[in-house]
Design an enzyme around this catalytic site. Sequence first.
Site, short mmCIF file in Angstrom:
data_model
loop_
_atom_site.label_atom_id
_atom_site.label_comp_id
_atom_site.label_asym_id
_atom_site.label_seq_id
_atom_site.Cartn_x
_atom_site.Cartn_y
_atom_site.Cartn_z
N GLU A 18 7.48 13.89 -16.60
CA GLU A 18 8.05 12.71 -16.03
C GLU A 18 8.93 12.08 -17.33
OE1 GLU A 18 5.95 9.88 -13.53
OE2 GLU A 18 6.59 8.60 -15.22
N ALA A 52 11.75 0.18 -9.06
CA ALA A 52 11.83 -0.62 -7.62
C ALA A 52 13.07 -1.44 -7.27
CB ALA A 52 10.46 -0.95 -7.53
N ARG A 108 6.01 3.57 -2.86
CA ARG A 108 6.43 2.38 -2.52
C ARG A 108 6.94 1.43 -3.26
NH1 ARG A 108 1.78 -2.10 -1.93
NH2 ARG A 108 1.91 -2.01 -3.90
N ASP A 110 6.52 -1.25 -6.88
CA ASP A 110 6.27 -2.82 -6.82
C ASP A 110 7.19 -3.86 -7.04
OD1 ASP A 110 3.17 -2.10 -6.63
OD2 ASP A 110 3.53 -1.03 -8.78
N ALA A 127 4.21 3.07 1.71
CA ALA A 127 4.74 4.24 1.41
C ALA A 127 4.70 5.17 2.65
CB ALA A 127 4.13 5.17 0.17
C1 LIG Z 1 3.00 10.01 -9.72
C2 LIG Z 1 3.35 8.54 -9.48
C3 LIG Z 1 5.00 8.29 -9.63
C4 LIG Z 1 5.54 6.96 -9.44
N1 LIG Z 1 6.72 6.80 -9.51
C5 LIG Z 1 7.30 5.53 -9.30
C6 LIG Z 1 8.61 5.19 -9.42
O1 LIG Z 1 9.45 6.05 -9.95
N2 LIG Z 1 9.10 4.24 -9.39
C7 LIG Z 1 8.20 2.91 -8.95
O2 LIG Z 1 8.79 1.89 -8.72
N3 LIG Z 1 6.97 3.10 -9.08
C8 LIG Z 1 6.36 4.28 -9.19
N4 LIG Z 1 5.13 4.44 -9.18
C9 LIG Z 1 3.97 3.35 -8.87
C10 LIG Z 1 4.11 3.18 -7.39
O3 LIG Z 1 5.09 2.50 -6.73
C11 LIG Z 1 2.89 1.95 -7.46
O4 LIG Z 1 1.85 2.58 -7.81
C12 LIG Z 1 2.76 1.25 -5.92
O5 LIG Z 1 2.08 0.07 -6.13
C13 LIG Z 1 2.27 2.03 -4.97
O6 LIG Z 1 2.67 2.87 -4.56
P1 LIG Z 1 2.52 4.09 -3.41
O7 LIG Z 1 3.37 4.98 -2.98
O8 LIG Z 1 0.83 4.65 -3.94
O9 LIG Z 1 1.97 3.03 -2.31
P2 LIG Z 1 1.23 3.04 -0.90
O10 LIG Z 1 0.81 4.33 -0.45
O11 LIG Z 1 2.00 2.37 0.12
O12 LIG Z 1 -0.05 2.17 -1.13
C14 LIG Z 1 0.14 0.83 -1.76
C15 LIG Z 1 -1.31 0.06 -1.56
O13 LIG Z 1 -1.28 -0.41 -0.27
C16 LIG Z 1 -2.46 0.33 0.22
N5 LIG Z 1 -1.89 0.70 1.71
C17 LIG Z 1 -1.32 1.92 1.86
N6 LIG Z 1 -0.90 2.29 3.06
C18 LIG Z 1 -1.38 0.91 3.82
C19 LIG Z 1 -1.42 0.58 5.10
N7 LIG Z 1 -0.75 1.25 6.05
N8 LIG Z 1 -2.00 -0.66 5.27
C20 LIG Z 1 -2.74 -1.33 4.46
N9 LIG Z 1 -2.69 -1.07 3.18
C21 LIG Z 1 -2.14 0.16 2.75
C22 LIG Z 1 -2.92 1.54 -0.45
O14 LIG Z 1 -4.45 1.62 -0.64
C23 LIG Z 1 -2.64 0.71 -1.84
O15 LIG Z 1 -3.60 0.07 -2.27
C24 LIG Z 1 4.45 5.86 -9.23
C25 LIG Z 1 3.14 6.08 -9.27
C26 LIG Z 1 2.65 7.46 -9.21
C27 LIG Z 1 1.16 7.72 -9.17
#
Ligand SMILES: Cc1cc2nc3c(=O)[nH]c(=O)nc-3n(C[C@H](O)[C@H](O)[C@H](O)COP(=O)(O)OP(=O)(O)OC[C@H]3O[C@@H](n4cnc5c(N)ncnc54)[C@H](O)[C@@H]3O)c2cc1C
Length: 292
Positions: A18, A52, A108, A110, A127
């Site tokens: 990455e 983000a 998603r 932050d 997400a």
């Molecule tokens: C491999 C990897 C790559 C990443 N790359 C980036 C990047 O390029 N840029 C960046 O800004 N960040 C990045 N992140 C960080 C990521 O954006 C954060 O961890 C963010 O807080 C969560 O993203 P997510 O897609 O997992 O969110 P989600 O899947 O939306 O989850 C977020 C939170 O909400 C909860 N949740 C999910 N769906 C629902 C629902 N329908 N109702 C209620 N609660 C729900 C989940 O349990 C979780 O606690 C990356 C993380 C990882 C692991």
Amino acid sequence: MKLTDIWKTSQVPTVSFELFPARSEKAAEKLEKTIDELVALKPDFVSVTFGAGGSTREGSRQLIEKLKDGEGLEVIGYFAGYGLGPEDILAVLDSYQAIGVENILVVRGDPPHEGGFTPHPESLPYASDLMAFVRPRYDFCLGVAGYPEGHIDAPSKEKDIEYLKLKVDLGAEYIITNYCYDNQFFFDFLERCQAAGIDVPVLPGVMPIYSVKMMETLASLCGATITDEIRQGIDALPEGDKEALLSFGIEFAVQQCGELIEAGVPGLHLYTMDRSESSVAIVNRLRSEGLL
Ligand SMILES: Cc1cc2nc3c(=O)[nH]c(=O)nc-3n(C[C@H](O)[C@H](O)[C@H](O)COP(=O)(O)OP(=O)(O)OC[C@H]3O[C@@H](n4cnc5c(N)ncnc54)[C@H](O)[C@@H]3O)c2cc1C
């Protein structure tokens, strides 16, 4: 090539790195060197983060183009939808499609720590909402993020897996995980995935230890547990010896990766933090030991 096809044809676990777009001229110079050294390892693919709120929008696209066209690498473009409205989402993904990106990781994102950013009123909260929006519109091989220790805001690990399953049901074809320092978290996570009927490849993210400060900061942001083994290992090093710390981090990661490979993971995704030294040493050691 789509990641799912790479995994179908790969004889050994894939190696991937990455990278994030440089934010200054000095960082850009360092990134050039990092890329040269990582490219020499012939990775199966690399990934590029996305700030983000669109904060690295142009930089991410340019880096992807450089890695794809300049270096001939397969690239995953990460896409963090936080705060973006439908038009911006489409504009970013169209621009990725236009330069031949085939793999996207939908996250998603932050809110920026600095604040001062107003999310678009039609931005999507999770997400899974992004997946529902993106999947029907593009032919990308889409992946999503997973959290072996549970996402830091998740009400429980069980709920977190439910939401992960939803992302897979909405079309995610692979998962890349946040790092953890104790593989047992990853193995338990895999079990929860299997129990929930999640059957897509799960690629473990591995974070080498670069400095104590960085390790502490990142762990507090994402909720990764710093194990007693790590704390005791670091305590036993000569104080302030950066080289000794890097070597400890490399040894620790080699051991961790070896265990993951033995458990049959599809590959290893190394979080480079735009540095090459540790990743090069880790991959070379695993290859010399016949593990990769
Ligand atoms: C491999 C990897 C790559 C990443 N790359 C980036 C990047 O390029 N840029 C960046 O800004 N960040 C990045 N992140 C960080 C990521 O954006 C954060 O961890 C963010 O807080 C969560 O993203 P997510 O897609 O997992 O969110 P989600 O899947 O939306 O989850 C977020 C939170 O909400 C909860 N949740 C999910 N769906 C629902 C629902 N329908 N109702 C209620 N609660 C729900 C989940 O349990 C979780 O606690 C990356 C993380 C990882 C692991």
